[in-house]
Write a protein that holds these residues in place. Structure first.
Motif, PDB file in Angstrom:
ATOM      1  N   ILE A  70       0.451  -1.150   0.155  1.00  0.00           N
ATOM      2  CA  ILE A  70      -0.113  -0.161  -0.103  1.00  0.00           C
ATOM      3  C   ILE A  70       0.702   1.058   0.586  1.00  0.00           C
ATOM      4  O   ILE A  70       0.610   2.483  -0.748  1.00  0.00           O
ATOM      5  CB  ILE A  70      -0.815  -0.369   0.567  1.00  0.00           C
ATOM      6  N   LEU A  71       1.790   1.526   0.942  1.00  0.00           N
ATOM      7  CA  LEU A  71       2.931   2.065   0.928  1.00  0.00           C
ATOM      8  C   LEU A  71       3.532   2.469  -0.654  1.00  0.00           C
ATOM      9  O   LEU A  71       3.172   4.204  -0.899  1.00  0.00           O
ATOM     10  CB  LEU A  71       2.995   2.339   1.933  1.00  0.00           C
ATOM     11  N   LYS A  72       3.837   1.682  -1.830  1.00  0.00           N
ATOM     12  CA  LYS A  72       4.213   1.579  -2.821  1.00  0.00           C
ATOM     13  C   LYS A  72       3.122   2.128  -4.092  1.00  0.00           C
ATOM     14  O   LYS A  72       3.314   3.249  -4.158  1.00  0.00           O
ATOM     15  CB  LYS A  72       4.687   0.351  -3.475  1.00  0.00           C
ATOM     16  N   CYS A  73       1.583   1.679  -3.430  1.00  0.00           N
ATOM     17  CA  CYS A  73       1.474   2.690  -4.364  1.00  0.00           C
ATOM     18  C   CYS A  73       0.525   4.485  -3.610  1.00  0.00           C
ATOM     19  O   CYS A  73       1.124   4.488  -4.804  1.00  0.00           O
ATOM     20  CB  CYS A  73      -0.488   1.680  -3.778  1.00  0.00           C
ATOM     21  N   ILE A  74       0.711   4.428  -3.204  1.00  0.00           N
ATOM     22  CA  ILE A  74       0.402   5.534  -1.632  1.00  0.00           C
ATOM     23  C   ILE A  74       1.766   6.613  -2.695  1.00  0.00           C
ATOM     24  O   ILE A  74       1.210   7.902  -3.599  1.00  0.00           O
ATOM     25  CB  ILE A  74       0.797   5.959  -0.423  1.00  0.00           C
ATOM     26  N   GLU A  75       3.508   6.205  -2.379  1.00  0.00           N
ATOM     27  CA  GLU A  75       4.274   7.051  -4.004  1.00  0.00           C
ATOM     28  C   GLU A  75       3.878   6.759  -5.003  1.00  0.00           C
ATOM     29  O   GLU A  75       4.247   7.789  -6.043  1.00  0.00           O
ATOM     30  CB  GLU A  75       5.412   5.929  -3.565  1.00  0.00           C
ATOM     31  N   GLU A  76       2.995   6.378  -5.378  1.00  0.00           N
ATOM     32  CA  GLU A  76       2.462   6.099  -6.665  1.00  0.00           C
ATOM     33  C   GLU A  76       1.387   7.531  -7.250  1.00  0.00           C
ATOM     34  O   GLU A  76       1.473   7.471  -8.637  1.00  0.00           O
ATOM     35  CB  GLU A  76       2.461   4.784  -7.635  1.00  0.00           C
ATOM     36  N   CYS A  77       1.298   7.471  -6.044  1.00  0.00           N
ATOM     37  CA  CYS A  77      -0.690   8.105  -6.724  1.00  0.00           C
ATOM     38  C   CYS A  77      -0.117   9.855  -5.645  1.00  0.00           C
ATOM     39  O   CYS A  77      -1.558   9.741  -4.679  1.00  0.00           O
ATOM     40  CB  CYS A  77      -1.589   7.542  -6.163  1.00  0.00           C
ATOM     41  N   VAL A  78       0.492  10.510  -5.557  1.00  0.00           N
ATOM     42  CA  VAL A  78       0.289  11.661  -4.428  1.00  0.00           C
ATOM     43  C   VAL A  78      -0.140  12.684  -5.203  1.00  0.00           C
ATOM     44  O   VAL A  78      -0.290  13.608  -4.266  1.00  0.00           O
ATOM     45  CB  VAL A  78       2.052  11.934  -4.356  1.00  0.00           C
ATOM     46  N   GLU A  79      -0.792  12.896  -6.636  1.00  0.00           N
ATOM     47  CA  GLU A  79      -0.733  14.234  -6.366  1.00  0.00           C
ATOM     48  C   GLU A  79      -2.449  13.994  -6.892  1.00  0.00           C
ATOM     49  O   GLU A  79      -2.783  13.213  -7.235  1.00  0.00           O
ATOM     50  CB  GLU A  79      -1.005  14.045  -8.617  1.00  0.00           C
ATOM     51  N   PRO A  80      -3.433  14.311  -5.766  1.00  0.00           N
ATOM     52  CA  PRO A  80      -4.434  13.934  -6.312  1.00  0.00           C
ATOM     53  C   PRO A  80      -4.954  14.360  -7.170  1.00  0.00           C
ATOM     54  O   PRO A  80      -5.031  15.076  -8.491  1.00  0.00           O
ATOM     55  CB  PRO A  80      -5.646  14.884  -5.382  1.00  0.00           C
ATOM     56  N   TRP A  81      -6.273  13.260  -7.753  1.00  0.00           N
ATOM     57  CA  TRP A  81      -6.996  13.118  -8.621  1.00  0.00           C
ATOM     58  C   TRP A  81      -8.374  13.829  -8.666  1.00  0.00           C
ATOM     59  O   TRP A  81      -9.010  14.146  -7.833  1.00  0.00           O
ATOM     60  CB  TRP A  81      -7.834  11.698  -8.968  1.00  0.00           C
ATOM     61  N   ASN A  82      -8.830  14.320  -9.726  1.00  0.00           N
ATOM     62  CA  ASN A  82      -9.771  15.067  -9.632  1.00  0.00           C
ATOM     63  C   ASN A  82     -10.769  14.025  -9.304  1.00  0.00           C
ATOM     64  O   ASN A  82     -11.377  12.825  -9.306  1.00  0.00           O
ATOM     65  CB  ASN A  82     -10.477  15.268 -11.080  1.00  0.00           C
TER      66      ASN A  82
END
Length: 570
Positions: A150-162
């Motif tokens: 999950i932490l790896k996935c968080i690092e890949e999704c740091v820009e907030p989505w629409n």
């Protein structure tokens, strides 16, 4: 200024023993809108990968009463943002419409067959803190490898989505569902499975005081007592309603004992009530106090309460089981830093006892494995007043524990026994287990590492101490490195935990002592217990011996003055 910016922006929250937990504030290592959104985006990405039916199963979100109502960091707002991230991606969200006890989230995950769940809470931490507690589809807190992935996935999704910022989705999306009424109803029905003396409960003359420590517990403990047939417990009026400032206590942690239970004890004396039950702010832990014949209050330790719960749950199972029931199919569990009293009871009564690493995430996952293999689990606990009675919730639960201890006290009253007297009988039957837990504050991580590395290289490289002062050491277990001298291959049976420090010493005199770092605070904790045989009945001698071992442990292994450690009593 530069140091503060580095501290806030150059590191990210990581999963500890209680999920993500930190102060509320700006920065990537604090709990705030952005870090909660980023965490949930990472959760979404990982869950989408793990579950092809994620959009059918949905996700559970609960929250406590932390943060000012006007604050952007209130638990309710952070819960709404958590929900918004998932709703924007077309995932159904079971968002509780009101604050709930933490146990309701793992309970709802299993009942609703959701893929996962999150509870926004910092439990008993100071008012400035908040947290993000993650539960997997099995109803237990996440363990490795899920936390790392999950932490790896968080690092890949740091820009907030629409849509991630759009908390209005909670009110407008058809995918939002409120599970409060359903979950509360079936939870209270499930509670009755561990109610064995309802008729007795309806008649008892005992009065109970309950404090919810300004948190979520009041309504739910009232309902639980009703489910067991009791009259409602008397609430502490100053602490009954939610207050994110915890205005009547210095620390919202009932584990701190008599000093923080003062309002409860005074009310009990006024109302002629003998037993006080205290749930912590998110109602997953329980403290208990009982008025003794000498007019003093006894505040039970977590280990003492576990002895009572273990005895009660086994006794109740035995009395209500069919003749064909196999005691060898029965299990109880505890974390490795908790009392070994359940092990002593298991050895004499014939059921199984297992240890896990510290943290209920390990207990919950192991209990689920046992249940899936047809085993029956009666009780599990950790020494920091966390108890799991039955298996409806695969986490610690202060609501169920409160009503079980009330039933136990009511039953013992018919035998002219108090909880304290029954505890003595348990120790006399299974052997005294006298324990002491405390901690040292240490704000410098390199110092903590140095303390533990010295123990791993005590007299020479890669050698552990063979004695501590005058006391010989029989075995050493180091779960940080996976070493255990009691095993033939010197490999620990418990999983290796590289990210935390924990070494256990078993002494030749029967004492077991563990040194470990806290998963949520800058502490080196010690846990020491004298495990005596039933024939060793000189309690004073055992207490004195335990104290001497602890003093030797601190002087020889921690060296507080040399390492700048600040002692705090518990």
């Amino acid at each position: 200024m530069n140091k503060e910016l580095r501290d806030r922006l150059c590191c990210r929250l990581t999963f500890g023993t209680a999920g993500l937990r930190s102060a509320m504030g700006a920065g990537f290592c604090y709990i705030n809108d952005l870090t909660v959104i980023q965490s949930t985006q990472g959760m979404y990405k990982y869950l989408e990968r793990c579950f092809s039916d994620f959009r059918q199963r949905g996700f559970v979100v609960g929250y406590d009463t932390r943060g000012q109502v006007t604050s952007s960091c209130s638990s309710k707002r952070l819960a709404k943002l958590t929900a918004a991230v998932l709703l924007a991606k077309g995932v159904p969200v079971y968002l509780f419409s009101k604050y709930v006890p933490t146990p309701f989230v793992p309970y709802a995950v299993r009942q609703l067959k959701a893929a996962a769940g999150v509870m926004i809470t910092a439990s008993h931490n100071r008012k400035e803190d908040n947290g993000y507690k993650v539960y997997w589809e099995n109803g237990a807190q996440i363990t490795s490898p899920h936390d790392k992935e999950i932490l790896k996935c968080i690092e890949e999704c740091v820009e907030p989505w629409n849509g991630s910022w759009n908390e209005n989705l909670v009110d407008t999306s058809p995918l939002t569902r409120d599970p409060l009424e359903e979950i509360s109803k079936i939870y209270m029905e499930d509670l009755k499975k561990i109610c064995y003396h309802r008729e007795l409960n309806t008649k008892t003359n005992l009065k109970f005081i309950h404090t919810s420590f300004h948190g979520v517990g009041h309504d739910y403990v009232q309902l639980a007592f009703k489910a067991f047939g009791f009259k409602p417990p008397i609430p502490v009026p100053e602490q009954k309603d939610p207050d994110p400032d915890f205005s009547t206590v210095k620390c919202p942690n009932p584990e701190e004992g008599e000093s923080v239970l003062e309002l409860s004890l005074r009310l009990a004396e006024k109302e002629s009530a003998r037993v006080v039950v205290a749930t912590d702010p998110d109602a997953d832990r329980l403290a208990v106090a009982e008025l003794q014949e000498n007019g003093r209050w006894k505040v039970f330790t977590g280990n003492e309460l576990a002895a009572l719960f273990g005895w009660w749950m086994f006794r109740s199972w035995k009395a209500n089981s069919s003749k064909e029931a196999d005691v060898k199919n029965v299990y109880m569990l505890a974390t490795t830093v908790s009392s070994k009293i359940l092990k002593a009871i298991a050895l004499k009564e014939g059921f199984h006892f297992e240890e896990t690493l510290p943290g209920f995430k390990w207990i919950g996952s192991r209990v689920k494995d046992l249940l899936d293999n047809g085993k029956e689990v009666l009780f599990a606990f950790e020494e920091s007043i966390g108890f799991m009675c039955g298996t409806s919730v695969l986490d610690k639960d202060g609501v169920s524990a409160a009503v079980v201890i009330a039933e136990m006290a009511s039953y013992l009253e018919t035998k002219n026994l108090t909880l304290a007297q029954q505890l003595t009988e348990i120790y006399e039957m299974y052997g005294y287990h006298i324990s002491k837990t405390s901690y040292f504050l240490c704000y410098e991580p390199p110092t903590i590492k140095r303390v533990f590395e010295k123990l791993r290289n005590f007299d020479s490289p890669k050698s552990y101490p063979k004695s501590c002062g005058a006391y010989g050491i029989l075995h050493v277990r180091d779960v940080t490195t996976g070493y255990d001298s009691s095993q033939i291959n010197n490999k620990s049976v418990l999983p290796m935990s590289k990210n935390s420090q924990m070494i256990t010493f078993t002494f030749q005199n029967g004492c077991v002592a563990t040194l470990r770092t806290s998963g949520t605070e800058p502490k080196i904790k010690y846990y020491a217990e004298m495990c005596a045989r039933p024939e060793q009945s000189d309690k004073t001698f055992l207490e004195e011996l335990l104290q001497k071992v602890i003093e030797a442990l601190i002087e020889n292994f921690l060296e507080p003055s040399k390492n700048g450690l600040i002692w705090r009593s518990m």
